[in-house]
Design a protein around this motif. Sequence first.
Motif, PDB file in Angstrom:
ATOM      1  N   PHE A   1       0.832  -1.203   0.000  1.00 57.67           N
ATOM      2  CA  PHE A   1       0.000   0.000   0.000  1.00 57.67           C
ATOM      3  C   PHE A   1       0.868   1.256   0.000  1.00 57.67           C
ATOM      4  O   PHE A   1       0.611   2.202  -0.755  1.00 57.67           O
ATOM      5  N   SER A   2       1.890   1.271   0.833  1.00 60.36           N
ATOM      6  CA  SER A   2       2.784   2.427   0.907  1.00 60.36           C
ATOM      7  C   SER A   2       3.450   2.687  -0.438  1.00 60.36           C
ATOM      8  O   SER A   2       3.530   3.830  -0.901  1.00 60.36           O
ATOM      9  N   GLY A   3       3.910   1.615  -1.100  1.00 60.46           N
ATOM     10  CA  GLY A   3       4.559   1.785  -2.390  1.00 60.46           C
ATOM     11  C   GLY A   3       3.623   2.334  -3.449  1.00 60.46           C
ATOM     12  O   GLY A   3       3.994   3.223  -4.227  1.00 60.46           O
ATOM     13  N   LEU A   4       2.391   1.819  -3.493  1.00 60.75           N
ATOM     14  CA  LEU A   4       1.428   2.318  -4.474  1.00 60.75           C
ATOM     15  C   LEU A   4       1.042   3.765  -4.182  1.00 60.75           C
ATOM     16  O   LEU A   4       0.823   4.561  -5.109  1.00 60.75           O
ATOM     17  N   MET A   5       0.949   4.127  -2.916  1.00 64.21           N
ATOM     18  CA  MET A   5       0.663   5.518  -2.556  1.00 64.21           C
ATOM     19  C   MET A   5       1.763   6.437  -3.061  1.00 64.21           C
ATOM     20  O   MET A   5       1.503   7.514  -3.608  1.00 64.21           O
ATOM     21  N   LYS A   6       3.019   6.037  -2.876  1.00 63.71           N
ATOM     22  CA  LYS A   6       4.132   6.877  -3.332  1.00 63.71           C
ATOM     23  C   LYS A   6       4.122   7.050  -4.844  1.00 63.71           C
ATOM     24  O   LYS A   6       4.502   8.102  -5.359  1.00 63.71           O
ATOM     25  N   LEU A   7       3.690   6.016  -5.554  1.00 65.62           N
ATOM     26  CA  LEU A   7       3.650   6.101  -7.012  1.00 65.62           C
ATOM     27  C   LEU A   7       2.500   6.972  -7.504  1.00 65.62           C
ATOM     28  O   LEU A   7       2.680   7.787  -8.404  1.00 65.62           O
ATOM     29  N   ILE A   8       1.320   6.792  -6.918  1.00 64.54           N
ATOM     30  CA  ILE A   8       0.123   7.466  -7.438  1.00 64.54           C
ATOM     31  C   ILE A   8      -0.177   8.759  -6.687  1.00 64.54           C
ATOM     32  O   ILE A   8      -0.613   9.751  -7.281  1.00 64.54           O
ATOM     33  N   TYR A   9       0.060   8.783  -5.369  1.00 70.39           N
ATOM     34  CA  TYR A   9      -0.172   9.977  -4.547  1.00 70.39           C
ATOM     35  C   TYR A   9       1.118  10.286  -3.787  1.00 70.39           C
ATOM     36  O   TYR A   9       1.213  10.017  -2.580  1.00 70.39           O
ATOM     37  N   PRO A  10       2.130  10.802  -4.477  1.00 68.61           N
ATOM     38  CA  PRO A  10       3.463  10.948  -3.861  1.00 68.61           C
ATOM     39  C   PRO A  10       3.516  11.853  -2.641  1.00 68.61           C
ATOM     40  O   PRO A  10       4.437  11.729  -1.836  1.00 68.61           O
ATOM     41  N   ASP A  11       2.517  12.740  -2.468  1.00 68.06           N
ATOM     42  CA  ASP A  11       2.512  13.593  -1.287  1.00 68.06           C
ATOM     43  C   ASP A  11       1.853  12.895  -0.092  1.00 68.06           C
ATOM     44  O   ASP A  11       1.820  13.446   1.017  1.00 68.06           O
ATOM     45  N   GLY A  12       1.313  11.702  -0.313  1.00 69.49           N
ATOM     46  CA  GLY A  12       0.707  10.935   0.777  1.00 69.49           C
ATOM     47  C   GLY A  12      -0.717  11.309   1.094  1.00 69.49           C
ATOM     48  O   GLY A  12      -1.304  10.761   2.037  1.00 69.49           O
ATOM     49  N   ASN A  13      -1.293  12.223   0.345  1.00 68.70           N
ATOM     50  CA  ASN A  13      -2.653  12.687   0.617  1.00 68.70           C
ATOM     51  C   ASN A  13      -3.622  12.064  -0.389  1.00 68.70           C
ATOM     52  O   ASN A  13      -3.472  12.239  -1.599  1.00 68.70           O
ATOM     53  N   ALA A  14      -4.606  11.346   0.124  1.00 64.68           N
ATOM     54  CA  ALA A  14      -5.619  10.721  -0.723  1.00 64.68           C
ATOM     55  C   ALA A  14      -6.877  10.519   0.097  1.00 64.68           C
ATOM     56  O   ALA A  14      -6.827  10.377   1.320  1.00 64.68           O
ATOM     57  N   SER A  15      -8.010  10.495  -0.585  1.00 64.67           N
ATOM     58  CA  SER A  15      -9.289  10.277   0.086  1.00 64.67           C
ATOM     59  C   SER A  15      -9.485   8.785   0.335  1.00 64.67           C
ATOM     60  O   SER A  15      -8.804   7.951  -0.265  1.00 64.67           O
ATOM     61  N   PRO A  16     -10.417   8.419   1.217  1.00 67.49           N
ATOM     62  CA  PRO A  16     -10.695   6.989   1.432  1.00 67.49           C
ATOM     63  C   PRO A  16     -11.077   6.267   0.140  1.00 67.49           C
ATOM     64  O   PRO A  16     -10.688   5.123  -0.067  1.00 67.49           O
ATOM     65  N   GLU A  17     -11.836   6.960  -0.720  1.00 72.81           N
ATOM     66  CA  GLU A  17     -12.236   6.352  -1.984  1.00 72.81           C
ATOM     67  C   GLU A  17     -11.030   6.103  -2.886  1.00 72.81           C
ATOM     68  O   GLU A  17     -11.009   5.133  -3.657  1.00 72.81           O
ATOM     69  N   GLN A  18     -10.014   6.964  -2.806  1.00 69.09           N
ATOM     70  CA  GLN A  18      -8.812   6.772  -3.604  1.00 69.09           C
ATOM     71  C   GLN A  18      -7.904   5.697  -3.008  1.00 69.09           C
ATOM     72  O   GLN A  18      -7.217   4.975  -3.728  1.00 69.09           O
ATOM     73  N   MET A  19      -7.909   5.597  -1.686  1.00 72.00           N
ATOM     74  CA  MET A  19      -7.048   4.609  -1.024  1.00 72.00           C
ATOM     75  C   MET A  19      -7.573   3.188  -1.154  1.00 72.00           C
ATOM     76  O   MET A  19      -6.788   2.236  -1.236  1.00 72.00           O
ATOM     77  N   GLU A  20      -8.896   3.018  -1.167  1.00 73.43           N
ATOM     78  CA  GLU A  20      -9.470   1.678  -1.065  1.00 73.43           C
ATOM     79  C   GLU A  20      -9.018   0.735  -2.179  1.00 73.43           C
ATOM     80  O   GLU A  20      -8.664  -0.423  -1.894  1.00 73.43           O
ATOM     81  N   PRO A  21      -8.996   1.151  -3.467  1.00 70.96           N
ATOM     82  CA  PRO A  21      -8.509   0.221  -4.500  1.00 70.96           C
ATOM     83  C   PRO A  21      -7.062  -0.202  -4.280  1.00 70.96           C
ATOM     84  O   PRO A  21      -6.698  -1.348  -4.578  1.00 70.96           O
ATOM     85  N   LEU A  22      -6.233   0.698  -3.760  1.00 75.37           N
ATOM     86  CA  LEU A  22      -4.836   0.353  -3.499  1.00 75.37           C
ATOM     87  C   LEU A  22      -4.751  -0.650  -2.352  1.00 75.37           C
ATOM     88  O   LEU A  22      -3.941  -1.591  -2.394  1.00 75.37           O
ATOM     89  N   LEU A  23      -5.574  -0.458  -1.333  1.00 73.45           N
ATOM     90  CA  LEU A  23      -5.581  -1.392  -0.205  1.00 73.45           C
ATOM     91  C   LEU A  23      -6.065  -2.767  -0.641  1.00 73.45           C
ATOM     92  O   LEU A  23      -5.479  -3.784  -0.253  1.00 73.45           O
ATOM     93  N   ARG A  24      -7.096  -2.814  -1.456  1.00 79.67           N
ATOM     94  CA  ARG A  24      -7.607  -4.091  -1.947  1.00 79.67           C
ATOM     95  C   ARG A  24      -6.542  -4.819  -2.758  1.00 79.67           C
ATOM     96  O   ARG A  24      -6.372  -6.039  -2.631  1.00 79.67           O
TER      97      ARG A  24
END
Length: 580
Positions: A282-305
Motif C-alpha cells: 500500500f505504501s509503495g502504491l501511494m508513493k507512485l500514485i499519490y506521492p505527497d501521501g494525501n488521498a481520500s478513502p475512496e482513492q485509497m481503497e482500491p490500493l488497499l484491496r
Amino acid sequence: WCMCQIGYVYSGDPREVPWQLLQLKPVQMSRDDRENYMQQRSQFTDSEWIDLLMQSIGFNPDLFSDRAKLLHLVRMVPFVERNYNLVELGPKGTGKSHIYSEFSPHGMLISGGEVTVAKLFVNNSNGHLGLVGYWDTVAFDEFAGKAKKAGRDLVDIMKNYMANKSFSRGVETFQGEASMAFVGNTSHNVPYMLKNSDLFEELPKQYHDPAFLDRIHFYLPGWEFEQIRSEMFTSGFGFVVDYLAEILHNLRDADYSDRFEKYFELSSTLSTRDKDGIKKTFSGLMKLIYPDGNASPEQMEPLLRCAIEGRKRVKDQLCRIDSTMEEVEFTYKRASDGEVVAVQTLEELDYPQLYWRGRVVENSEDKGEAEAPVADDAVAIEGNEGEAGASENADALPVARHQEAVMLTPVERLAAKADGKQRELVENQRGITYFGLFGPYLAGAKKIVVEDAYVRKPYQLRNLAEFLEMLLRCKNPDEDVAVHLVTGHNEPGFVEAQLNGLNELASTFSQLGVNLTYEFRDTLHDRSITADTGWEILPGRGLDIFQKFVDGDWLNPLLRHQQLRRVKECKVTYRRIDEK
C-alpha cells in the motif's frame, strides 16, 4: 550523463590509486526535486497520472484496463519501497524482467537466477558488501525452474535478510535496504497448478519452503499480463526515466504504510507478516500514485484491496504447502459505515472448485455444487443432479414454464433466489457469459426489450449478435421470441455501419425464430433488459461487459468462448416486475 567530483590524494604507495570518485550526480537530477514533482502531480487527475506513469515505462495506457495498469505499477514498488519482497511468475514474453534491467540505474538484474552468498551479501575473504548493500532493487531473472539449485546457506541468509533487513556472516552484522524481486516463467496454466500443486510449483526445491515464501509481500499474477506486442508501446510523452528513477529513489525515505488506518481496519486474524506485506505494498502504491501521501478513502481503497489480494495469494498457497499454517481472514472494515469487506483473488473467483480443493465453495448450498467441474455457466444453471425437470441436453437451457406452486424448473428456482439481488463482476474475472447472467431470467420469454445506448460500433454489434445467439438456447425451436432494441444513433463514423449491421442481424436471426426490431433514442442513458417472464435486468454496462481483445482473428478462442474472456468491473441487478 552525470556530474562527477574527483579527488587526488597521493600517498606515495604505488599500490594505491590516487584518483578517487568523491561524488556522482545524474544530469537530470542535480538536486532532490520531490517538492516540485509533488506540486505538479496536483495538476493531473488520478487516471491522467497513472497513464503518464504507464507511458514513462513505455506502454500505451489506452490498451490496458485499470487493473492491468495497477499491476504494472506494482512492478515499480521495489524501486520506491525499502526491503520489499515481490514474486512474479507467469508465461513467457510478458515483460517481467524488462523493468528491472532498463528502468532505473538503482536496479540490478541477475540473469539466470543463481547467485552466491558472497556476491549477494558479503565476501568473507575481503569484507566487501554484496549487491544488497549498494542497490535499491535486486531482481532475480529466470528464478523459476525445479532443476536449479541453491545452497542451503544462501537460502538461510536470504530468509533472515528478507525478514529482518539484516544479514550476518562471521562476527559482524550488516544492514541492507535493497528490495528483492523474483521473476520466472511457469510451465502450466493456473487451473493445472491449482489442481495438481500450487502457484509456487515452478520454484526450485530450496525456495519452495514455507519459511521463505512467508516473507514474500506480494505475489504478482504474471498470467494476467498480456504478451508484449509492438502496438502496446507508446508514442506519447512520459518522464525521462533517469529523472523518475531518482524521484522514486528519494521517495524511499517516506513511509505511507499507515495512511489508510484512519479509514480502514485490517482483520485482527491477520499475522504480523500478513499486515507488513499489505502495508508495504500500500505504501509503495501511494508513493507512485499519490506521492505527497494525501488521498481520500475512496482513492485509497482500491490500493488497499490490491495490496491485500497480493498477500492473500501468497498466504493461500502457503496453506496448501504447509498444513500447519493457520488460515486467516483477508478482510478490512470501513470506518465510515462499519461494513466488513472480504477480498478475493481472481483465481479464487475464476476457479473456485480448484482453488479450495476439498472444501465447500463459499455461498454454495451443498458439496456437490462445490465439486462440480469448471465449465460454462450452463452447468450451474441446469440444476443439481436429481432435481426434477433437469434438462438431459447439456447445451439446452430448460424453458421456463408457468406451473403451480412449488412445481418449478431448476432454472426458475435459481432465478427466484436472485430476486432483488445484485451480481458483482470483478475486473478481469473470467468464466462470465451472457448465458449465465441472463439465461435463467429470459428462458421462455416471448417479448424482450433491450435498452442500451451503446450498440453502435462493430464490437458492440458483435455483443448484440452473441446476446441473440444466447436467446436461441433459451427458447424452444418451434417458438419465436421478439427482441426490440432501443439504442443511440449518433456515433460519428459509424452511423451507416450501425444500420447495415442491425439490418443484417434482423435478417439472419428472423430465420431462426428471433425477430429483432430496433429504434433510436439519442437521449437514452440507462441500460436495462425487460422480459415478459416478469424479470427486469439492470446491467451496469449493458452488453459491453468484456475487456478488449483481438477479435479479428478467427483462430482466437476468445472470439468463440465468452467464458475465456476477462470482464470489466460492473454490477448486474435482477428484480421482479408486475406482469402486464
